[in-house]
Design a protein around this motif. Sequence first.
Motif, PDB file in Angstrom:
ATOM      1  N   PHE A  51     -54.162 -22.356   3.488  1.00  0.00           N
ATOM      2  CA  PHE A  51     -55.385 -22.032   2.412  1.00  0.00           C
ATOM      3  C   PHE A  51     -55.451 -20.593   2.370  1.00  0.00           C
ATOM      4  N   GLU A  52     -54.673 -20.002   1.803  1.00  0.00           N
ATOM      5  CA  GLU A  52     -54.602 -18.216   1.815  1.00  0.00           C
ATOM      6  C   GLU A  52     -55.846 -17.825   1.604  1.00  0.00           C
ATOM      7  N   GLU A  53     -56.720 -17.988   0.507  1.00  0.00           N
ATOM      8  CA  GLU A  53     -57.672 -17.499   0.201  1.00  0.00           C
ATOM      9  C   GLU A  53     -59.068 -18.002   0.665  1.00  0.00           C
ATOM     10  N   TYR A  54     -58.978 -19.003   1.876  1.00  0.00           N
ATOM     11  CA  TYR A  54     -60.071 -19.478   2.481  1.00  0.00           C
ATOM     12  C   TYR A  54     -61.162 -18.565   2.553  1.00  0.00           C
ATOM     13  N   TRP A  55     -60.811 -17.638   3.670  1.00  0.00           N
ATOM     14  CA  TRP A  55     -61.933 -16.665   4.113  1.00  0.00           C
ATOM     15  C   TRP A  55     -62.466 -16.049   2.869  1.00  0.00           C
ATOM     16  N   ASP A  56     -61.568 -15.591   1.858  1.00  0.00           N
ATOM     17  CA  ASP A  56     -62.196 -14.711   0.860  1.00  0.00           C
ATOM     18  C   ASP A  56     -63.287 -15.495   0.182  1.00  0.00           C
ATOM     19  N   ILE A  57     -63.025 -16.900  -0.114  1.00  0.00           N
ATOM     20  CA  ILE A  57     -64.027 -17.596  -0.577  1.00  0.00           C
ATOM     21  C   ILE A  57     -65.103 -18.156   0.263  1.00  0.00           C
ATOM     22  N   THR A  58     -65.176 -17.979   1.392  1.00  0.00           N
ATOM     23  CA  THR A  58     -66.107 -18.721   2.494  1.00  0.00           C
ATOM     24  C   THR A  58     -66.998 -17.313   2.421  1.00  0.00           C
ATOM     25  N   ASN A  59     -66.371 -16.046   2.641  1.00  0.00           N
ATOM     26  CA  ASN A  59     -67.423 -15.020   2.733  1.00  0.00           C
ATOM     27  C   ASN A  59     -68.041 -14.672   1.522  1.00  0.00           C
ATOM     28  N   MET A  60     -67.638 -15.012   0.456  1.00  0.00           N
ATOM     29  CA  MET A  60     -68.261 -14.781  -0.959  1.00  0.00           C
ATOM     30  C   MET A  60     -69.552 -15.701  -0.927  1.00  0.00           C
ATOM     31  N   VAL A  61     -69.316 -16.953  -0.435  1.00  0.00           N
ATOM     32  CA  VAL A  61     -70.641 -17.996  -0.256  1.00  0.00           C
ATOM     33  C   VAL A  61     -71.648 -17.199   0.665  1.00  0.00           C
TER      34      VAL A  61
ATOM     35  N   PHE B 295     -46.526 -31.221   9.914  1.00  0.00           N
ATOM     36  CA  PHE B 295     -47.274 -31.398   8.625  1.00  0.00           C
ATOM     37  C   PHE B 295     -46.577 -31.079   7.451  1.00  0.00           C
ATOM     38  N   ASN B 296     -46.845 -31.580   6.192  1.00  0.00           N
ATOM     39  CA  ASN B 296     -46.310 -31.379   4.948  1.00  0.00           C
ATOM     40  C   ASN B 296     -47.437 -30.474   4.238  1.00  0.00           C
ATOM     41  N   VAL B 297     -46.900 -29.406   4.040  1.00  0.00           N
ATOM     42  CA  VAL B 297     -47.785 -28.221   3.442  1.00  0.00           C
ATOM     43  C   VAL B 297     -48.250 -28.886   2.118  1.00  0.00           C
ATOM     44  N   LYS B 298     -47.488 -29.735   1.456  1.00  0.00           N
ATOM     45  CA  LYS B 298     -47.921 -30.304   0.030  1.00  0.00           C
ATOM     46  C   LYS B 298     -49.080 -31.539   0.070  1.00  0.00           C
ATOM     47  N   THR B 299     -49.349 -31.793   1.297  1.00  0.00           N
ATOM     48  CA  THR B 299     -50.477 -32.965   1.381  1.00  0.00           C
ATOM     49  C   THR B 299     -51.321 -32.785   2.460  1.00  0.00           C
ATOM     50  N   GLY B 300     -52.186 -33.735   2.775  1.00  0.00           N
ATOM     51  CA  GLY B 300     -52.876 -33.529   4.048  1.00  0.00           C
ATOM     52  C   GLY B 300     -54.260 -33.073   3.592  1.00  0.00           C
ATOM     53  N   GLY B 301     -54.580 -33.026   2.243  1.00  0.00           N
ATOM     54  CA  GLY B 301     -56.098 -32.424   1.861  1.00  0.00           C
ATOM     55  C   GLY B 301     -56.112 -30.765   2.049  1.00  0.00           C
ATOM     56  N   ILE B 302     -55.134 -30.357   2.064  1.00  0.00           N
ATOM     57  CA  ILE B 302     -54.961 -28.579   1.859  1.00  0.00           C
ATOM     58  C   ILE B 302     -55.147 -27.962   0.661  1.00  0.00           C
ATOM     59  N   ASN B 303     -56.106 -27.450   0.416  1.00  0.00           N
ATOM     60  CA  ASN B 303     -56.470 -26.508  -0.798  1.00  0.00           C
ATOM     61  C   ASN B 303     -55.576 -25.425  -0.956  1.00  0.00           C
ATOM     62  N   HIS B 304     -55.559 -24.933  -2.181  1.00  0.00           N
ATOM     63  CA  HIS B 304     -54.638 -23.671  -2.488  1.00  0.00           C
ATOM     64  C   HIS B 304     -55.630 -23.047  -3.438  1.00  0.00           C
ATOM     65  N   THR B 305     -56.902 -22.959  -3.640  1.00  0.00           N
ATOM     66  CA  THR B 305     -57.791 -22.596  -4.373  1.00  0.00           C
ATOM     67  C   THR B 305     -57.704 -20.737  -4.659  1.00  0.00           C
ATOM     68  N   LYS B 306     -57.920 -20.283  -5.600  1.00  0.00           N
ATOM     69  CA  LYS B 306     -58.265 -18.955  -5.565  1.00  0.00           C
ATOM     70  C   LYS B 306     -59.529 -18.384  -5.534  1.00  0.00           C
ATOM     71  N   LEU B 307     -60.103 -17.323  -5.366  1.00  0.00           N
ATOM     72  CA  LEU B 307     -61.237 -16.816  -5.431  1.00  0.00           C
ATOM     73  C   LEU B 307     -61.802 -16.750  -6.736  1.00  0.00           C
ATOM     74  N   LYS B 308     -60.743 -16.385  -7.597  1.00  0.00           N
ATOM     75  CA  LYS B 308     -61.151 -16.313  -8.957  1.00  0.00           C
ATOM     76  C   LYS B 308     -61.485 -17.754  -9.655  1.00  0.00           C
ATOM     77  N   ASP B 309     -61.178 -18.684  -8.924  1.00  0.00           N
ATOM     78  CA  ASP B 309     -61.205 -20.007  -9.672  1.00  0.00           C
ATOM     79  C   ASP B 309     -62.526 -20.744  -9.343  1.00  0.00           C
ATOM     80  N   VAL B 310     -63.398 -20.069  -8.494  1.00  0.00           N
ATOM     81  CA  VAL B 310     -64.763 -20.541  -8.259  1.00  0.00           C
ATOM     82  C   VAL B 310     -65.356 -20.772  -9.279  1.00  0.00           C
TER      83      VAL B 310
END
Length: 463
Positions: A269-279, A217-232
């Motif tokens: 998505f490096e901060e996926y679990w950080d964001i999920t746990n915050m939610v 898979f292409n890491v730049k495509t396919g619906g993968i997010n790269h959001t940071k917790l600070k961006d919420v």
Amino acid sequence: MNAETRKLYGKRALSLLLFAAGIVVIYLLLEYPLVDDTKAQSRVTFHDYYETDPIDILFVGPSHSVHFIDAMLMTDTLGESVYNLATTGQLLVETNALIHDAIDNRGIKRIFCEVSVSRLPRTESEPTAIYIVTDYLKNPYYNARMILEETPTDAYLNGLKLRRGMEPLKFYFSKPLQIMKKKQDDNYKNFKGTKSYRGRGQWGIYSVNYDQAGYAFNVKTGGINHTKLKDVQEEQMNYLLDIIRYCKEKDVELVLYIPPYSEVYKQVFEEYWDITNMVKDTVQKEGATIIDLNLVKDEYLKLDATDFYVHDHANSQAGEEISAFLAQYIQDPEGDYFLDTIEEKQPDQDSVTAVAFEARFITEQGSYSKVKLKKGDLQKVTVTLWAQGYHEIPATARMWSTTYDEGTDTYTEGEELTGKVIDAYKTEFSFPGEQFKTNFLIRLYDPETGEQIYQAYTKFDKD
């Protein structure tokens, strides 16, 4: 005020009402030949929503839920009326409006609401996603609020379907005739939708993005997010809080759920679990219920890469399994279904889950990260490959062109391409543009032992 003045004002008021009524009539007359909504999914979804009575359990959310929430299956399983009112691109502002309206005007007392981590960093709403709802939601108050408060000023008029149908640069004189002809189709007149409509709000997507034997898979495509917790965004969290508090105020049973994502999505998505746990923490502090479909024990729900048509969207085949689990959860919400961590769900944290790559598509006009962005004729493709996992995995890549035999459904290895080892993790390959649609075999090897640790067949022609 004397009688003559009252009579004058009465005539003026009546004139204004008649004028307004005339505008409405003209709008409705023009809408039929000028507005092409023959492929509008939400037209069918909302029609069926208003035709379905009662609704015991309502699901709301964005496109993930549009495709995997099988309300027909759950209705049959539970013996209760379940409806899927998810819409494409839905943000929490639209979710909030739909939930308020469902409670106030439909009397719905049990709601399942998707919380998508990809929606939380949005700084502004997408007008098209709002129109998808406001075009067919029968609540002028919430429609007006969404359009006036959530869209830019220059998009206000586009809240009228007729205005969008009369886009000058897209209008041609034969268009009304074509639209009216399409609207004579029985499927349109009877709100049947297309063949992908499953009923009760679900629109199926059955494509599989990956080969069960392995994939790249292409890491730049396919619906993968790269959001940071600070961006919420605080605004998005406020909508979430309003949903929780309004349901509590109206004594409505609310279950928030996090949709399933592919393992690769959660790894990249490096901060996926950080964001999920915050939610989760935020929801639990409000005393509300939230379930995570990524942490269901394997005996109740086990998905793999072939269950996703892009990394953040489960396909409708998987939807049958997900919906069957949700029905089981609804029947017995106290069951021991969930794990606490991804380490429990995926204990083999050292395994290779895919071949990851970045590509450059090179033309005489430049180098592009996505093929759909390229300008000019493709001259060369350069790809950098590595082993994808929960952490960096040393690997050396080798790659061959292949030929496919339809009769035996097999690939035969052809010429091996010469790669350039960049470091202990990455290998780079280049090939001419004319090989762009060639299917390649990729094998990854442990650089110390030479043992093969993964392989995949892939093309590099998809964004």
